[in-house]
Design a protein around this motif. Sequence first.
Motif: not given
Length: 114
Positions: A24, A26, A29, A32, A34, A52-53, A97, A101
């Motif tokens: 990605t 971002s 990241f 997020y 994912m 999860t993060s 995500r 998105w």
Amino acid sequence: QVQLVESGGGLVQPGGSLRLSCRTSSSMFVFYAMGWYRQAPGKQRELVAGITSAGTTKYTDSVKGRFTISRDNAKNTAYLQMNSLKPEDTAVYYCNRDPPWDYWGKGTLVTVSS
């Protein structure tokens, strides 16, 4: 808009393994949750694995014990290790995500066939 670039798909025999990667763009990241999603021909896209993060994972029942999702926050990359592949795993695999998105990458095709 975050770029999502999936790779690692291919043709594999039943019982084989593949490792998918999702890079990605971002720098956010790390924050997020994912997910890896897949869409088989004629079917709706489904979430197969999420992380999860904090690193907590979840899987849809059909892949539990065979697939492993992981992430490398330093590389802004998520992975999906797929073992003991079955023909019914054939699909285009996408990362996004969790929840997703409203845009998607091109995905990577996984074909499980003898």
